[in-house]
Design a protein around this motif. Structure first.
Motif, PDB file in Angstrom:
ATOM      1  N   LEU A  37       0.811  -1.216   0.000  1.00 48.96           N
ATOM      2  CA  LEU A  37       0.000   0.000   0.000  1.00 48.96           C
ATOM      3  C   LEU A  37       0.845   1.267   0.000  1.00 48.96           C
ATOM      4  O   LEU A  37       0.482   2.264  -0.634  1.00 48.96           O
ATOM      5  N   ASP A  38       1.953   1.260   0.737  1.00 46.91           N
ATOM      6  CA  ASP A  38       2.725   2.496   0.883  1.00 46.91           C
ATOM      7  C   ASP A  38       4.005   2.527   0.047  1.00 46.91           C
ATOM      8  O   ASP A  38       4.887   3.346   0.266  1.00 46.91           O
ATOM      9  N   MET A  39       4.106   1.616  -0.933  1.00 44.65           N
ATOM     10  CA  MET A  39       5.209   1.613  -1.893  1.00 44.65           C
ATOM     11  C   MET A  39       6.568   1.374  -1.245  1.00 44.65           C
ATOM     12  O   MET A  39       7.579   1.930  -1.655  1.00 44.65           O
ATOM     13  N   ARG A  40       6.582   0.493  -0.264  1.00 48.42           N
ATOM     14  CA  ARG A  40       7.840   0.184   0.410  1.00 48.42           C
ATOM     15  C   ARG A  40       8.170  -1.312   0.364  1.00 48.42           C
ATOM     16  O   ARG A  40       8.898  -1.821   1.202  1.00 48.42           O
ATOM     17  N   SER A  41       7.636  -1.986  -0.664  1.00 50.95           N
ATOM     18  CA  SER A  41       7.910  -3.420  -0.818  1.00 50.95           C
ATOM     19  C   SER A  41       9.247  -3.689  -1.485  1.00 50.95           C
ATOM     20  O   SER A  41       9.841  -4.747  -1.305  1.00 50.95           O
ATOM     21  N   GLY A  42       9.709  -2.748  -2.309  1.00 52.26           N
ATOM     22  CA  GLY A  42      10.924  -2.948  -3.099  1.00 52.26           C
ATOM     23  C   GLY A  42      10.697  -3.669  -4.410  1.00 52.26           C
ATOM     24  O   GLY A  42      11.627  -3.822  -5.203  1.00 52.26           O
ATOM     25  N   LEU A  43       9.475  -4.120  -4.698  1.00 50.35           N
ATOM     26  CA  LEU A  43       9.207  -4.861  -5.931  1.00 50.35           C
ATOM     27  C   LEU A  43       9.414  -3.986  -7.163  1.00 50.35           C
ATOM     28  O   LEU A  43       9.014  -2.817  -7.196  1.00 50.35           O
ATOM     29  N   PHE A  44      10.012  -4.574  -8.180  1.00 52.86           N
ATOM     30  CA  PHE A  44      10.323  -3.858  -9.413  1.00 52.86           C
ATOM     31  C   PHE A  44       9.038  -3.388 -10.101  1.00 52.86           C
ATOM     32  O   PHE A  44       8.029  -4.099 -10.126  1.00 52.86           O
ATOM     33  N   ASN A  45       9.094  -2.200 -10.667  1.00 57.23           N
ATOM     34  CA  ASN A  45       7.953  -1.605 -11.358  1.00 57.23           C
ATOM     35  C   ASN A  45       7.916  -2.093 -12.808  1.00 57.23           C
ATOM     36  O   ASN A  45       8.791  -1.756 -13.608  1.00 57.23           O
ATOM     37  N   TYR A  46       6.906  -2.882 -13.147  1.00 56.65           N
ATOM     38  CA  TYR A  46       6.842  -3.460 -14.496  1.00 56.65           C
ATOM     39  C   TYR A  46       6.767  -2.415 -15.600  1.00 56.65           C
ATOM     40  O   TYR A  46       7.127  -2.686 -16.750  1.00 56.65           O
ATOM     41  N   THR A  47       6.293  -1.204 -15.289  1.00 54.45           N
ATOM     42  CA  THR A  47       6.200  -0.181 -16.329  1.00 54.45           C
ATOM     43  C   THR A  47       7.554   0.407 -16.694  1.00 54.45           C
ATOM     44  O   THR A  47       7.645   1.235 -17.600  1.00 54.45           O
ATOM     45  N   THR A  76       9.941  -1.628 -17.722  1.00 53.95           N
ATOM     46  CA  THR A  76      10.570  -2.642 -18.564  1.00 53.95           C
ATOM     47  C   THR A  76      10.466  -2.291 -20.045  1.00 53.95           C
ATOM     48  O   THR A  76       9.436  -1.777 -20.504  1.00 53.95           O
ATOM     49  N   PRO A  77      11.523  -2.548 -20.822  1.00 59.58           N
ATOM     50  CA  PRO A  77      11.445  -2.338 -22.273  1.00 59.58           C
ATOM     51  C   PRO A  77      10.346  -3.180 -22.920  1.00 59.58           C
ATOM     52  O   PRO A  77       9.718  -2.747 -23.891  1.00 59.58           O
ATOM     53  N   GLN A  78      10.102  -4.376 -22.388  1.00 59.27           N
ATOM     54  CA  GLN A  78       9.094  -5.250 -22.981  1.00 59.27           C
ATOM     55  C   GLN A  78       7.715  -4.591 -22.996  1.00 59.27           C
ATOM     56  O   GLN A  78       7.001  -4.641 -24.004  1.00 59.27           O
ATOM     57  N   LEU A  79       7.332  -3.978 -21.895  1.00 63.81           N
ATOM     58  CA  LEU A  79       6.029  -3.321 -21.840  1.00 63.81           C
ATOM     59  C   LEU A  79       5.998  -2.120 -22.773  1.00 63.81           C
ATOM     60  O   LEU A  79       5.054  -1.930 -23.543  1.00 63.81           O
ATOM     61  N   ASN A  80       7.040  -1.297 -22.727  1.00 70.30           N
ATOM     62  CA  ASN A  80       7.031  -0.065 -23.509  1.00 70.30           C
ATOM     63  C   ASN A  80       7.092  -0.331 -25.005  1.00 70.30           C
ATOM     64  O   ASN A  80       6.458   0.378 -25.790  1.00 70.30           O
ATOM     65  N   GLU A  81       7.836  -1.352 -25.417  1.00 73.84           N
ATOM     66  CA  GLU A  81       7.839  -1.732 -26.831  1.00 73.84           C
ATOM     67  C   GLU A  81       6.457  -2.180 -27.263  1.00 73.84           C
ATOM     68  O   GLU A  81       5.976  -1.832 -28.349  1.00 73.84           O
ATOM     69  N   ALA A  82       5.802  -2.962 -26.416  1.00 67.99           N
ATOM     70  CA  ALA A  82       4.469  -3.453 -26.751  1.00 67.99           C
ATOM     71  C   ALA A  82       3.457  -2.314 -26.831  1.00 67.99           C
ATOM     72  O   ALA A  82       2.573  -2.316 -27.699  1.00 67.99           O
ATOM     73  N   LEU A  83       3.576  -1.338 -25.948  1.00 69.31           N
ATOM     74  CA  LEU A  83       2.655  -0.194 -25.992  1.00 69.31           C
ATOM     75  C   LEU A  83       2.800   0.585 -27.298  1.00 69.31           C
ATOM     76  O   LEU A  83       1.824   1.096 -27.845  1.00 69.31           O
ATOM     77  N   ASP A  84       4.023   0.659 -27.801  1.00 70.43           N
ATOM     78  CA  ASP A  84       4.252   1.347 -29.074  1.00 70.43           C
ATOM     79  C   ASP A  84       3.792   0.512 -30.267  1.00 70.43           C
ATOM     80  O   ASP A  84       3.192   1.036 -31.217  1.00 70.43           O
ATOM     81  N   ASP A  85       4.076  -0.784 -30.224  1.00 70.90           N
ATOM     82  CA  ASP A  85       3.851  -1.650 -31.386  1.00 70.90           C
ATOM     83  C   ASP A  85       2.449  -2.258 -31.435  1.00 70.90           C
ATOM     84  O   ASP A  85       1.938  -2.567 -32.518  1.00 70.90           O
ATOM     85  N   ASP A  86       1.844  -2.461 -30.283  1.00 68.02           N
ATOM     86  CA  ASP A  86       0.539  -3.126 -30.221  1.00 68.02           C
ATOM     87  C   ASP A  86      -0.328  -2.446 -29.161  1.00 68.02           C
ATOM     88  O   ASP A  86      -0.629  -3.034 -28.118  1.00 68.02           O
ATOM     89  N   PRO A  87      -0.729  -1.195 -29.419  1.00 70.58           N
ATOM     90  CA  PRO A  87      -1.444  -0.416 -28.392  1.00 70.58           C
ATOM     91  C   PRO A  87      -2.792  -0.990 -27.987  1.00 70.58           C
ATOM     92  O   PRO A  87      -3.322  -0.619 -26.940  1.00 70.58           O
ATOM     93  N   GLN A  88      -3.353  -1.897 -28.780  1.00 72.02           N
ATOM     94  CA  GLN A  88      -4.634  -2.504 -28.413  1.00 72.02           C
ATOM     95  C   GLN A  88      -4.468  -3.824 -27.651  1.00 72.02           C
ATOM     96  O   GLN A  88      -5.457  -4.487 -27.343  1.00 72.02           O
ATOM     97  N   ARG A  89      -3.249  -4.168 -27.316  1.00 70.55           N
ATOM     98  CA  ARG A  89      -3.026  -5.426 -26.584  1.00 70.55           C
ATOM     99  C   ARG A  89      -3.800  -5.422 -25.263  1.00 70.55           C
ATOM    100  O   ARG A  89      -3.832  -4.420 -24.545  1.00 70.55           O
ATOM    101  N   GLN A  90      -4.408  -6.533 -24.963  1.00 71.93           N
ATOM    102  CA  GLN A  90      -5.167  -6.699 -23.720  1.00 71.93           C
ATOM    103  C   GLN A  90      -4.286  -7.414 -22.714  1.00 71.93           C
ATOM    104  O   GLN A  90      -4.040  -8.612 -22.818  1.00 71.93           O
ATOM    105  N   TRP A  91      -3.788  -6.660 -21.734  1.00 71.36           N
ATOM    106  CA  TRP A  91      -2.851  -7.192 -20.757  1.00 71.36           C
ATOM    107  C   TRP A  91      -3.595  -7.833 -19.592  1.00 71.36           C
ATOM    108  O   TRP A  91      -4.466  -7.224 -18.978  1.00 71.36           O
ATOM    109  N   GLN A  92      -3.229  -9.070 -19.278  1.00 70.29           N
ATOM    110  CA  GLN A  92      -3.723  -9.717 -18.085  1.00 70.29           C
ATOM    111  C   GLN A  92      -2.834  -9.314 -16.899  1.00 70.29           C
ATOM    112  O   GLN A  92      -1.614  -9.162 -17.059  1.00 70.29           O
ATOM    113  N   PRO A  93      -3.417  -9.128 -15.720  1.00 70.41           N
ATOM    114  CA  PRO A  93      -2.601  -8.719 -14.567  1.00 70.41           C
ATOM    115  C   PRO A  93      -1.412  -9.632 -14.308  1.00 70.41           C
ATOM    116  O   PRO A  93      -0.318  -9.153 -13.964  1.00 70.41           O
TER     117      PRO A  93
END
Length: 409
Positions: free
Chosen positions: A149-159, A161-178
């Motif tokens: 809740l308070d952003m102190r887990s240390g877990l990496f932020n998936y946004t 990653t190059p993989q997500l950003n490339e996909a947003l550019d190349d396939d903006p209609q992709r339906q991402w599952q959580p």
């Protein structure tokens, strides 16, 4: 989108959920739980007239080449509304307070509220390890629900990653599952051991959304509707299904300069592109219909300026939690850095100066909502550009300037 959920739009002021990070971040509900030690509720603020507010919004909008912006400011001395520009570039339909926009990371306040309601109902505890609900989380035995809740887990932020950003550019209609988003995050090492730092990460809130679904035994859109939108009368606020990339009418178009990959490591475009944007020879891209499922519980909600006023007032005023838990939530905010101007962050809620709330940035839209319960001041701002060519968030920049004009130094 690039700075959208990726950077702490609420923790940098104004530049995203953070007034250049969080100018981020509301009237007060009958159940006030925030500190109320001022003898005169309005003593700490100065009134701002509509002409001055119009001028401030126009200055920022022109500087950042913003097509359209909406501002609602409410103080004990009156209400002000500014509607600047148009919903579509080179057309003449003005923006309006009833326009639907994507509110980005303001969604986090909704996910966080649902989790706290479940805490209140005894279905989950803030001290529970996340591994109790998700066995796939790295080091999940040592990460608590509170740290998500308070952003102190240390877990990496998936946004990030190059993989997500490339996909947003190349396939903006992709339906991402959580779970796909979590896979991107878990493939990267954590930023720090749990509880040993602060790092804004959308991974935390996606996990909380999945946990809410498992405990409430229904999809997140239904949870939000039954627990939040319905009870508060937020008839123009919604959380779309993963397959839905549409915006309800009426709505403006949302724009961004450059691509997600161009701004992966730096939200500002190269100087030559910034100059071209300022000169009007580089047009922003229309990203209105990018599927927002990549933000999911961390940023996919839709609302209007009018509904956001109601939401942030009730969020801060205590309409959604019992008095004790609401007081604990507002008291949970902690500094995000040693910088005295930095925002504070807590249980799915942020604070900058006197205002509790959040900010959001996603797919062409930047927004800010904040409420000061001591002085009964509410501010909501949105723009249909995110982010500006220089990497700043136009709405959060406007919000910061407005807040500075209301609260004398």
């Amino acid at each position: 989108m690039r700075a959208a959920l990726r950077r702490a739009s609420t923790v940098r002021l104004i530049s995203g959920v953070a007034l250049s990070a969080l100018v981020i971040a509301g009237c007060t509900s009958s159940e006030e739980t925030a500190p109320a030690d001022a003898t005169s509720p309005t003593a700490a603020i100065e009134d701002i007239d509509t002409d001055a507010l119009n001028g401030l919004v126009e200055d920022v909008a022109r500087e950042f080449q913003v097509p359209g912006a909406v501002v609602i400011l409410r103080t004990p001395d009156g209400a002000h509304t500014v509607q600047y520009g148009t919903g579509t570039r080179d057309e003449d339909v003005p923006v309006d307070t009833v326009d639907h926009i994507r509110i980005g990371s303001n969604t986090k306040t909704m996910t966080g509220t649902v989790i706290l309601q479940l805490v209140q109902e005894g279905k989950i505890a803030l001290t529970d390890p996340v591994s109790k609900y998700r066995t796939d989380v790295p080091n999940g035995d040592n990460i608590t629900i509170e740290q998500l809740l308070d952003m102190r887990s240390g877990l990496f932020n998936y946004t990030e990653t190059p993989q997500l950003n490339e996909a947003l550019d190349d396939d903006p209609q992709r339906q991402w599952q959580p779970d796909e988003l979590l896979e991107l995050a878990f493939a990267n090492p954590p930023y720090f051991p749990p509880g040993q730092g602060y790092r804004y990460s959308n991974t935390n809130t996606v996990l909380l959304g999945l946990i809410a679904e498992s405990l409430d035994d229904k999809p997140l859109p239904q949870i939000f509707q039954s627990r939040l939108f319905g009870p508060l009368g937020l008839s123009q606020t919604s959380f779309p299904d993963i397959v839905d990339s549409s915006l309800p009418a009426p709505h403006p178009q949302g724009y961004m300069y450059g691509t997600n990959m161009q701004t992966l490591t730096n939200p500002a475009l190269p100087e030559d592109m910034q100059a071209a944007a300022e000169a009007g020879t580089l047009a922003p891209n229309d990203v209105t219909d990018v599927n927002p499922s990549w933000g999911w519980a961390a940023g996919a909600a839709i609302s209007t300026a009018n509904d956001l006023v109601t939401w942030v007032q009730d969020l801060v005023g205590g309409q959604l939690l019992n008095a004790d838990l609401q007081a604990d939530r507002l008291g949970s905010v902690q500094p995000t850095s040693a910088d005295s101007d930095a925002a504070e962050y807590g249980w799915g809620i942020a604070k900058l100066g006197p205002m509790y709330g959040h900010a959001g940035e996603i797919s062409g839209f930047n927004s800010f909502m904040g409420h000061d319960p001591d002085n009964n001041v509410t501010l909501v701002v949105w723009t249909n550009l995110a982010v500006a060519a220089n990497g700043q968030g136009p709405a959060t920049t406007m919000a910061r300037a407005i807040i500075d004009s209301i609260y004398p130094s």
